[in-house]
Scaffold this motif. Structure first.
Motif, short mmCIF file in Angstrom:
data_model
loop_
_atom_site.label_atom_id
_atom_site.label_comp_id
_atom_site.label_asym_id
_atom_site.label_seq_id
_atom_site.Cartn_x
_atom_site.Cartn_y
_atom_site.Cartn_z
N ARG A 84 6.99 1.03 -7.74
CA ARG A 84 6.60 -0.10 -6.90
C ARG A 84 5.28 -0.76 -7.30
O ARG A 84 4.99 -1.85 -6.84
N SER A 85 4.47 -0.10 -8.10
CA SER A 85 3.16 -0.62 -8.52
C SER A 85 2.39 -1.23 -7.34
O SER A 85 2.18 -2.43 -7.25
N PRO A 86 1.96 -0.38 -6.42
CA PRO A 86 1.29 -0.88 -5.21
C PRO A 86 -0.07 -1.52 -5.52
O PRO A 86 -0.65 -1.30 -6.59
N ASP A 87 -0.55 -2.29 -4.58
CA ASP A 87 -1.86 -2.91 -4.70
C ASP A 87 -2.98 -1.91 -4.41
O ASP A 87 -4.12 -2.12 -4.84
N CYS A 117 -0.52 -5.01 6.01
CA CYS A 117 -0.02 -4.47 4.75
C CYS A 117 1.43 -4.01 4.87
O CYS A 117 1.86 -3.56 5.93
N GLU A 118 2.15 -4.13 3.78
CA GLU A 118 3.47 -3.51 3.65
C GLU A 118 3.24 -2.11 3.13
O GLU A 118 2.39 -1.90 2.25
N CYS A 119 3.96 -1.13 3.64
CA CYS A 119 3.72 0.26 3.24
C CYS A 119 4.93 0.89 2.58
O CYS A 119 6.07 0.65 2.97
N VAL A 120 4.63 1.73 1.60
CA VAL A 120 5.58 2.64 1.00
C VAL A 120 5.00 4.02 1.29
O VAL A 120 3.79 4.22 1.20
N ARG A 121 5.86 4.97 1.65
CA ARG A 121 5.40 6.31 2.02
C ARG A 121 5.79 7.34 0.98
O ARG A 121 6.84 7.22 0.35
N VAL A 145 0.85 -1.18 0.00
CA VAL A 145 0.00 0.00 0.00
C VAL A 145 0.89 1.23 0.00
O VAL A 145 1.80 1.35 0.81
N LEU A 146 0.62 2.15 -0.94
CA LEU A 146 1.29 3.44 -0.97
C LEU A 146 0.48 4.42 -0.14
O LEU A 146 -0.69 4.67 -0.44
N ALA A 147 1.06 4.92 0.94
CA ALA A 147 0.41 5.90 1.82
C ALA A 147 1.01 7.27 1.53
O ALA A 147 2.23 7.44 1.56
N VAL A 148 0.13 8.24 1.25
CA VAL A 148 0.58 9.57 0.86
C VAL A 148 -0.06 10.61 1.76
O VAL A 148 -1.30 10.72 1.81
N ASP A 149 0.77 11.37 2.47
CA ASP A 149 0.29 12.48 3.30
C ASP A 149 1.48 13.40 3.56
O ASP A 149 2.58 12.92 3.85
N ASP A 150 1.27 14.70 3.45
CA ASP A 150 2.36 15.65 3.69
C ASP A 150 2.59 15.92 5.17
O ASP A 150 3.63 16.46 5.54
N ASN A 151 1.66 15.53 6.03
CA ASN A 151 1.84 15.68 7.47
C ASN A 151 2.52 14.41 7.99
O ASN A 151 1.95 13.32 7.91
N HIS A 152 3.72 14.56 8.51
CA HIS A 152 4.51 13.40 8.91
C HIS A 152 3.85 12.58 10.03
O HIS A 152 3.94 11.36 10.04
N LEU A 167 3.68 9.80 -7.28
CA LEU A 167 3.71 9.30 -8.66
C LEU A 167 4.94 8.44 -8.91
O LEU A 167 4.84 7.37 -9.52
N SER A 168 6.07 8.88 -8.41
CA SER A 168 7.31 8.12 -8.58
C SER A 168 7.21 6.76 -7.90
O SER A 168 7.58 5.73 -8.48
N ALA A 169 6.71 6.75 -6.67
CA ALA A 169 6.57 5.48 -5.94
C ALA A 169 5.57 4.56 -6.62
O ALA A 169 5.77 3.34 -6.67
#
Length: 150
Positions: free
Chosen positions: A67-70, A49-53, A27-34, A61-63
């Motif tokens: 990584r082509s997340p699910d 889930c395995e996460c990419v941030r 899962v690609l998780a996207v948020d600008d607040n850390h 977009l790059s991730a």
């Protein structure tokens, strides 16, 4: 946002006896607040889930390409490309078009929700979100992905 002891408390209340999602989907998780991003990735980890941030639209977009997340869980209010533009670009890429995108955003007006769903998100949750609702959405879309593309 700071949620003291939330993750520890969630471990006992989540999943209601259900097994974790199969084979650690990405899962690609996207948020600008850390802090929000940390909380979201810890919750997703609890869901199995395995996460990419990513902290902005270009990194998302790059991730997604690398990584082509699910599944993508996407904040809409981002500092460079907003989430709507990220969704539009992902939907134009044939290699990524199948990835479900769930918007998790502070935008809570009906017209915002409609605009976000029309852009190509499969689900919408407003912040602060209900963790059980997020779990239901994540499981629904990850299991659908596995059945169709698995």
């Amino acid at each position: 946002m700071y949620y003291p002891n939330l993750i520890k408390d969630l471990k006992s209340s989540l999943n209601s006896g259900q097994p974790p999602v199969d084979n650690r989907p990405l899962v690609l998780a996207v948020d600008d607040n850390h802090d929000n991003l940390e909380l979201l990735t810890q919750i997703l980890d609890l869901f199995g889930c395995e996460c990419v941030r990513a902290v902005d639209g270009y990194a998302a977009l790059s991730a997604a390409v690398d990584r082509s997340p699910d599944l993508i869980v996407l904040d809409i209010c981002l500092p460079d490309l907003d989430g709507i533009e990220v969704v539009k670009r992902i939907r134009k890429n044939p290699a990524l078009i199948h990835i479900p995108i769930v918007a998790v955003t502070a935008l809570a007006k009906t017209e915002d929700r409609d605009r976000i769903l029309q852009a190509g998100c499969v689900e919408y949750l407003s912040k602060p979100f209900n963790i059980k609702d997020l779990e239901t959405i994540i499981r629904q879309h990850l299991h659908y992905q596995r059945a169709v593309y698995g």
